[in-house]
Motif scaffolding. Structure first.
Motif, PDB file in Angstrom:
ATOM      1  N   PRO A   1      60.362  11.611 -13.750  1.00 25.91           N
ATOM      2  CA  PRO A   1      59.881  12.101 -12.363  1.00 25.91           C
ATOM      3  C   PRO A   1      60.861  11.492 -11.193  1.00 25.91           C
ATOM      4  O   PRO A   1      61.288  12.023 -10.299  1.00 25.91           O
ATOM      5  CB  PRO A   1      58.428  11.470 -12.162  1.00 25.91           C
ATOM      6  CG  PRO A   1      58.109  11.468 -13.683  1.00 25.91           C
ATOM      7  CD  PRO A   1      59.319  11.008 -14.342  1.00 25.91           C
ATOM      8  N   TYR A   2      61.255  10.497 -11.366  1.00 33.47           N
ATOM      9  CA  TYR A   2      62.284   9.827 -10.312  1.00 33.47           C
ATOM     10  C   TYR A   2      63.568  10.517 -10.422  1.00 33.47           C
ATOM     11  O   TYR A   2      64.110  10.595  -9.125  1.00 33.47           O
ATOM     12  CB  TYR A   2      62.322   8.180 -10.533  1.00 33.47           C
ATOM     13  CG  TYR A   2      63.078   7.280  -9.738  1.00 33.47           C
ATOM     14  CD1 TYR A   2      62.688   6.825  -8.765  1.00 33.47           C
ATOM     15  CD2 TYR A   2      64.669   7.504  -9.904  1.00 33.47           C
ATOM     16  CE1 TYR A   2      63.213   6.168  -7.637  1.00 33.47           C
ATOM     17  CE2 TYR A   2      65.497   6.675  -8.806  1.00 33.47           C
ATOM     18  CZ  TYR A   2      64.805   6.000  -7.700  1.00 33.47           C
ATOM     19  OH  TYR A   2      65.435   5.443  -6.668  1.00 33.47           O
ATOM     20  N   GLY A   3      63.962  10.763 -11.652  1.00 35.47           N
ATOM     21  CA  GLY A   3      65.325  11.207 -11.575  1.00 35.47           C
ATOM     22  C   GLY A   3      65.377  12.765 -10.935  1.00 35.47           C
ATOM     23  O   GLY A   3      66.298  13.264 -10.468  1.00 35.47           O
ATOM     24  N   LYS A   4      64.298  13.542 -11.505  1.00 38.82           N
ATOM     25  CA  LYS A   4      63.981  15.108 -11.173  1.00 38.82           C
ATOM     26  C   LYS A   4      63.942  15.123  -9.449  1.00 38.82           C
ATOM     27  O   LYS A   4      64.497  15.919  -9.122  1.00 38.82           O
ATOM     28  CB  LYS A   4      63.126  15.510 -11.996  1.00 38.82           C
ATOM     29  CG  LYS A   4      63.389  15.787 -13.349  1.00 38.82           C
ATOM     30  CD  LYS A   4      62.119  16.213 -14.062  1.00 38.82           C
ATOM     31  CE  LYS A   4      62.457  16.797 -15.571  1.00 38.82           C
ATOM     32  NZ  LYS A   4      61.162  17.418 -16.098  1.00 38.82           N
ATOM     33  N   ARG A   5      63.029  14.172  -8.920  1.00 39.88           N
ATOM     34  CA  ARG A   5      62.898  14.331  -7.671  1.00 39.88           C
ATOM     35  C   ARG A   5      64.230  14.179  -6.752  1.00 39.88           C
ATOM     36  O   ARG A   5      64.257  14.477  -5.626  1.00 39.88           O
ATOM     37  CB  ARG A   5      61.849  13.540  -7.137  1.00 39.88           C
ATOM     38  CG  ARG A   5      60.276  13.955  -7.617  1.00 39.88           C
ATOM     39  CD  ARG A   5      59.259  12.800  -7.587  1.00 39.88           C
ATOM     40  NE  ARG A   5      58.059  13.313  -8.139  1.00 39.88           N
ATOM     41  CZ  ARG A   5      57.148  12.461  -8.380  1.00 39.88           C
ATOM     42  NH1 ARG A   5      57.013  11.283  -7.962  1.00 39.88           N
ATOM     43  NH2 ARG A   5      55.987  12.927  -9.126  1.00 39.88           N
ATOM     44  N   ARG A   6      65.153  13.420  -7.131  1.00 37.23           N
ATOM     45  CA  ARG A   6      66.391  13.168  -6.660  1.00 37.23           C
ATOM     46  C   ARG A   6      67.344  13.803  -7.263  1.00 37.23           C
ATOM     47  O   ARG A   6      68.778  13.664  -6.538  1.00 37.23           O
ATOM     48  CB  ARG A   6      66.561  11.516  -6.812  1.00 37.23           C
ATOM     49  CG  ARG A   6      65.539  10.704  -5.916  1.00 37.23           C
ATOM     50  CD  ARG A   6      65.588   9.343  -6.376  1.00 37.23           C
ATOM     51  NE  ARG A   6      64.630   8.579  -5.557  1.00 37.23           N
ATOM     52  CZ  ARG A   6      63.315   8.667  -5.691  1.00 37.23           C
ATOM     53  NH1 ARG A   6      62.681   9.519  -6.851  1.00 37.23           N
ATOM     54  NH2 ARG A   6      62.157   7.958  -4.878  1.00 37.23           N
ATOM     55  N   GLY A   7      67.400  14.809  -7.877  1.00 37.43           N
ATOM     56  CA  GLY A   7      68.324  15.639  -8.605  1.00 37.43           C
ATOM     57  C   GLY A   7      69.350  15.049  -9.367  1.00 37.43           C
ATOM     58  O   GLY A   7      70.318  15.155  -9.298  1.00 37.43           O
ATOM     59  N   LEU A   8      69.153  13.795  -9.821  1.00 39.89           N
ATOM     60  CA  LEU A   8      70.126  13.104 -10.828  1.00 39.89           C
ATOM     61  C   LEU A   8      70.381  13.594 -11.890  1.00 39.89           C
ATOM     62  O   LEU A   8      69.748  14.244 -12.788  1.00 39.89           O
ATOM     63  CB  LEU A   8      69.483  11.633 -11.088  1.00 39.89           C
ATOM     64  CG  LEU A   8      68.994  10.994 -10.022  1.00 39.89           C
ATOM     65  CD1 LEU A   8      68.607   9.545 -10.525  1.00 39.89           C
ATOM     66  CD2 LEU A   8      70.239  10.426  -8.949  1.00 39.89           C
TER      67      LEU A   8
ATOM     68  N   SER B   1      58.486   1.149 -16.900  1.00 39.95           N
ATOM     69  CA  SER B   1      57.623   2.289 -16.965  1.00 39.95           C
ATOM     70  C   SER B   1      57.200   2.920 -15.669  1.00 39.95           C
ATOM     71  O   SER B   1      57.295   3.984 -15.300  1.00 39.95           O
ATOM     72  CB  SER B   1      56.532   2.175 -17.723  1.00 39.95           C
ATOM     73  OG  SER B   1      56.827   1.880 -19.151  1.00 39.95           O
ATOM     74  N   LEU B   2      56.932   2.049 -14.644  1.00 39.51           N
ATOM     75  CA  LEU B   2      56.609   2.358 -13.149  1.00 39.51           C
ATOM     76  C   LEU B   2      57.640   2.864 -12.756  1.00 39.51           C
ATOM     77  O   LEU B   2      57.559   3.976 -11.867  1.00 39.51           O
ATOM     78  CB  LEU B   2      56.025   0.918 -12.736  1.00 39.51           C
ATOM     79  CG  LEU B   2      54.650   0.221 -13.253  1.00 39.51           C
ATOM     80  CD1 LEU B   2      54.579  -0.904 -12.500  1.00 39.51           C
ATOM     81  CD2 LEU B   2      53.726   1.014 -13.133  1.00 39.51           C
ATOM     82  N   PHE B   3      58.937   2.361 -12.681  1.00 41.42           N
ATOM     83  CA  PHE B   3      59.988   2.887 -11.832  1.00 41.42           C
ATOM     84  C   PHE B   3      60.299   4.407 -12.275  1.00 41.42           C
ATOM     85  O   PHE B   3      60.373   5.177 -11.145  1.00 41.42           O
ATOM     86  CB  PHE B   3      61.252   1.982 -12.196  1.00 41.42           C
ATOM     87  CG  PHE B   3      62.437   2.242 -11.085  1.00 41.42           C
ATOM     88  CD1 PHE B   3      62.209   1.780  -9.842  1.00 41.42           C
ATOM     89  CD2 PHE B   3      63.473   3.079 -11.596  1.00 41.42           C
ATOM     90  CE1 PHE B   3      63.313   2.106  -8.900  1.00 41.42           C
ATOM     91  CE2 PHE B   3      64.399   3.449 -10.492  1.00 41.42           C
ATOM     92  CZ  PHE B   3      64.399   3.164  -9.430  1.00 41.42           C
ATOM     93  N   PRO B   4      60.678   4.680 -13.423  1.00 42.63           N
ATOM     94  CA  PRO B   4      60.923   6.116 -13.798  1.00 42.63           C
ATOM     95  C   PRO B   4      59.759   7.059 -13.425  1.00 42.63           C
ATOM     96  O   PRO B   4      60.144   8.141 -12.961  1.00 42.63           O
ATOM     97  CB  PRO B   4      61.324   6.141 -15.118  1.00 42.63           C
ATOM     98  CG  PRO B   4      60.529   4.986 -15.741  1.00 42.63           C
ATOM     99  CD  PRO B   4      60.334   3.851 -14.725  1.00 42.63           C
TER     100      PRO B   4
END
Length: 329
Positions: A170-177, A106-109
């Motif tokens: 949030p992790y994926g969106k900020r990196r454009g995954l 949960s923390l990572f994403p």
């Protein structure tokens, strides 16, 4: 056996954590060693700060609102209570997906700084020290190929869920995954964090590269690590014809099927159980469901013809599995 009160099994989704935990629980039981396996989705799990899907959503909302420190403190308190209770127990606890998965997933994403996750993990390790924990880490060198196999085995729904989880976070969106490749990148980056934590772990540990799917070898490696013998009755080789169990079984929501392929029974179509999941023979007419804390007992009439099957097991966060399935003629 290696001195320990706690066996931790870790890895990415679908890497075999529950399969190995189930095997260890059965092996210990057959060896006369008291143990308890807590399946990671089991309701009432002693480490979770939530107790049902509603409270789980509340926890997710708290994390999403940036209140992760409150959730972390609550989780640490659960770890402390768990460790205290286990120290006065005479049983060995087996946990799959609790150290590097529960909360960390949960923390990572949410793109929480790695230093916060590392601080949490090191606090947990300190709490667990009196239990002499053993850590078994399942990993795959070719992560893209492993994820492709996992998605293929569990179906398109799992594939889409994993992609959405990674790319819409949030992790994926900020990196454009995006798409499957984005999901692979997500887990590769997660693995880099966890690989470093596993290397740093100060305790008994074993890394198992299990991409080839040679489970008998992996199981033996783990037994050697834990200084356990493989009991003859653990292997589960059936001494009876499995063909008699094959058929269609009905329940309120529809039908499910028991199949026999390459001398292996499979169950397909039961709620809360993965498609085409293996059945592991335990005794006459009794099977365990691979990777799940469920048992299937086939019922028969006075002529020993199979009339139905009863599925039992602990309640999961998603609901109960207990029910009777009648064989269709």
């Amino acid at each position: 056996m290696l001195k320990t009160q706690l066996i931790l099994v870790e890895g990415i989704p679908g890497s075999g954590k529950s399969t190995l935990a189930q095997f260890l629980a059965h092996t210990l039981t057959c060896s006369g060693i008291a143990c308890r396996w807590w399946y990671e989705e089991e309701k009432g799990h002693p480490l979770y700060v939530f107790h049902d899907l509603v409270s789980l959503q509340h926890t997710i909302d708290e994390l999403s609102a940036g209140h992760y420190q409150v959730v972390v403190e609550a989780a640490l308190e659960k770890w402390r209570e768990f460790a205290q209770n286990l120290q006065i127990s005479e049983s060995i606890m087996i946990l799959d997906g609790c150290l590097y998965s529960y909360l960390t997933w949960s923390l990572f994403p949410l793109d929480i700084p790695d230093v916060e996750t590392q601080r949490y993990l090191r606090q947990v390790e300190h709490i667990l020290q009196p239990l002499h924990p053993c850590l078994i880490y399942l990993y795959q060198q070719d992560l893209a190929h492993a994820l492709e196999r996992i998605c293929g085995r569990r179906g398109s729904e799992t594939r889409e869920r994993l992609i959405t989880w990674a790319t819409e976070s949030p992790y994926g969106k900020r990196r454009g995954l995006q798409g499957f490749d984005g999901m692979v990148t997500y887990w590769q980056n997660y693995r880099a964090l966890i690989d470093a934590e596993f290397a740093r772990f100060n305790g008994s540990k074993l890394g198992v590269e299990n991409a080839a799917g040679e489970w008998k070898t992996y199981e033996q490696n783990v037994l050697d690590f834990l200084d356990l013998l493989r009991e003859e009755n653990v292997a589960g080789e059936p001494s009876f014809s499995q063909a008699k169990f094959v058929g269609t079984y009905s329940f309120e929501e529809g039908n499910c099927h028991v199949l026999l392929e390459k001398n292996q029974l499979l169950i397909d179509g039961i709620p809360l159980i993965w498609q085409r999941t293996k059945l592991i023979p335990r005794a006459r007419n009794i099977f365990a469901v691979e990777s799940l804390p469920f048992q299937i007992v086939f019922e028969e009439d006075s002529h020993r013809s199979i009339t139905g099957m009863r599925v039992t097991g602990p309640e999961l966060l998603q609901g109960k599995v207990d029910r009777l399935f009648l064989r269709k003629k």
